[in-house]
Every structure is written in C-alpha cells, then in structure tokens.
Design a protein around this motif. Structure first.
Motif, PDB file in Angstrom:
ATOM      1  N   GLN A  95       1.964   5.241   5.347  1.00 20.46           N
ATOM      2  CA  GLN A  95       1.643   3.946   5.943  1.00 20.46           C
ATOM      3  C   GLN A  95       0.388   3.358   5.300  1.00 20.46           C
ATOM      4  O   GLN A  95       0.271   2.141   5.142  1.00 20.46           O
ATOM      5  N   ASP A  96      -0.551   4.228   4.911  1.00 19.93           N
ATOM      6  CA  ASP A  96      -1.715   3.757   4.156  1.00 19.93           C
ATOM      7  C   ASP A  96      -1.266   3.117   2.845  1.00 19.93           C
ATOM      8  O   ASP A  96      -1.787   2.071   2.430  1.00 19.93           O
ATOM      9  N   VAL A  97      -0.307   3.748   2.191  1.00 17.78           N
ATOM     10  CA  VAL A  97       0.193   3.223   0.913  1.00 17.78           C
ATOM     11  C   VAL A  97       0.837   1.856   1.118  1.00 17.78           C
ATOM     12  O   VAL A  97       0.619   0.927   0.323  1.00 17.78           O
ATOM     13  N   ARG A  98       1.621   1.733   2.181  1.00 11.65           N
ATOM     14  CA  ARG A  98       2.231   0.423   2.463  1.00 11.65           C
ATOM     15  C   ARG A  98       1.145  -0.633   2.661  1.00 11.65           C
ATOM     16  O   ARG A  98       1.281  -1.771   2.180  1.00 11.65           O
ATOM     17  N   ALA A  99       0.058  -0.274   3.337  1.00 14.23           N
ATOM     18  CA  ALA A  99      -1.039  -1.219   3.547  1.00 14.23           C
ATOM     19  C   ALA A  99      -1.689  -1.613   2.219  1.00 14.23           C
ATOM     20  O   ALA A  99      -2.093  -2.771   2.034  1.00 14.23           O
ATOM     21  N   VAL A 100      -1.795  -0.665   1.289  1.00 15.46           N
ATOM     22  CA  VAL A 100      -2.348  -0.968  -0.032  1.00 15.46           C
ATOM     23  C   VAL A 100      -1.446  -1.957  -0.769  1.00 15.46           C
ATOM     24  O   VAL A 100      -1.923  -2.920  -1.387  1.00 15.46           O
TER      25      VAL A 100
END
Length: 248
Positions: free
Chosen positions: A65-70
């Motif tokens: 989910q952090d990656v999606r935010a990036v």
C-alpha cells in the motif's frame, strides 16, 4: 518501471540496475517505511514511536500500500514492477490488490512465503541476521564479483534505519504468505532465480511460478540471492522481459 528492494537493503542498492535500465525506461525507486528518514507510517516523516508501532503495520501487504501511495504521488497510473527478495513479496501483493497498476511483474530471488511448503535453510537465515559480514555477503554474491565491486557491496548492505524498523521489516518478510492468492495475479510475470540461493530455495521459485497463471521461470544454476547485481544472465532476462511489455 519501479524497482522494489529486499528487506533491510537501501534503494541505493539498485544503483547499477537503475543506471542500466534508465537508458530505456523511466525508473522509479524509493525507501521502505522507516528507512532513510522516511516515516514508519505511510505519508508521515515521524520517528518510530514504540508506543504506537502496531504489529499489523509491518506486513508485505501494508508495504504494498505504501508503494501504491508512491505511484499516486508520482502521477504514475501503470508501471512495470521489478522486485528483489522481500521487494518481490511486496510486488506480489501490489499485483493482487491493484492489478490495474501493474503492467508486468518481475520477481527476483523471492517466494510466496513459508506456506509454500519448502523447508527454510535455518543456517542461512542465521547468517543473514548475524554479525559475520563476510558470511552474509557470500549468501548474496559471487566471491569474484565481491572482490571487484567492494564499494557496491558496501552500499548494498548500508541501511539508515533504527533497530525497531529492521525488526519490523524482517517480520514482514518472514511472515509473508501469498500462496492462496497467486492465481489472482493477472500481470505477465517473470520469475528469475538462482540455483545457489540459500535464502529462497529454487523449489520456492518453481512453486511461485507454477502458482501464477502464465508465469515464466528462468533458473540460473550458478547464481545466488544477489543475482540482480552479479548475474549478467539475470540482467539480460529482466531487460528482455521489460522490453516485451513496454507500453502495455
């Protein structure tokens, strides 16, 4: 395209790969939560607070989910994802939960988790978290390559993160389990693995590839866990696959 590094390694560990791929692709990479001054919670830069560090934050699915935010912050709707080791585990969840964002998936030296039924090399994992830097390095790279690339090896293993973050990332990697959801991955997938990998057994790569519809497996008999850096054959396989799926 997006590069996702393994547990307890910095984004700078991709320097060689990123420079090579940047001749053809726009390359994105970033630190994992709590590393290099980033916050332990997506979207913050607060220091790690032991009183609020909930256990469920440290999972590969949460890291995805952090990656999606990036990707959102970078204005990137769709990307080819290359993940090494724990980065490959994070990439699996990104492909499961956000298939519309993943144009292709390249999984290097990784697995679907211990639920795949392949016994773990406990001695190798003790070396991974131990104090013997030479033995840990040998798990990743060919001795000749290490001798010729001392600065790269140093960069690869130098991480700016507090101990609590390191424990959280290690827990996320060791507790990863996507065995049941691998059939939900729709992105074209390439699995590249070393025959000498003691941290993720070759049989795990075989089971990972078998679980993802249409996935290809490239098994390099003489490569170890750090094949993304020291194996020209791995680099060629990755580049060819990325070229094949560019623009999709």
């Amino acid at each position: 395209m997006l590069l996702l590094q393994g547990q307890a390694t910095p984004a700078a560990g991709w320097d060689r790969v990123a420079a090579d791929l940047a001749t053809e692709f726009r390359v994105l990479r970033g630190e994992q939560r709590g590393v290099g001054g980033s916050g332990p919670v997506a979207g913050t830069n607060r220091p790690v607070d032991p009183a609020s560090d909930a256990e469920d934050r440290w999972t590969t699915r949460a890291l995805a989910q952090d990656v999606r935010a990036v990707l959102d912050a970078a204005g990137v709707d769709r990307v080819q994802v290359v993940g090494h080791s724990m980065g490959g585990k994070i990439a699996q969840w990104l492909a499961v939960d956000h298939p519309e964002r993943v144009a292709s998936l390249t999984l290097l030296a990784t697995s679907a988790g211990t639920a795949d039924g392949v016994p773990r090399d406990e001695a190798a994992h003790r070396l991974l978290i131990g104090r013997d830097a030479e033995a840990r390095t040998a798990l990743f790279f060919d001795a000749g390559w290490v001798a010729a690339h001392a600065d790269e090896v140093r960069t690869f293993f130098t991480l700016d993160a507090p101990r609590r973050v390191l424990r959280g990332l290690y827990r996320a990697s060791t507790e990863h389990d996507t065995v049941a959801v691998l059939p939900r991955i729709t992105a074209p997938t390439l699995v590249v693995h070393g025959g000498r990998d003691r941290l993720a057994a070759p049989d795990s790569a075989r089971r990972l590839a078998a679980g993802i519809p249409g996935a290809r497996l490239v098994l390099l008999p003489d490569a170890g866990h750090g094949l993304h850096l020291d194996s020209p054959e791995a680099a060629t396989a990755v580049r060819d696959f990325l070229r094949e799926h560019a623009g999709r």
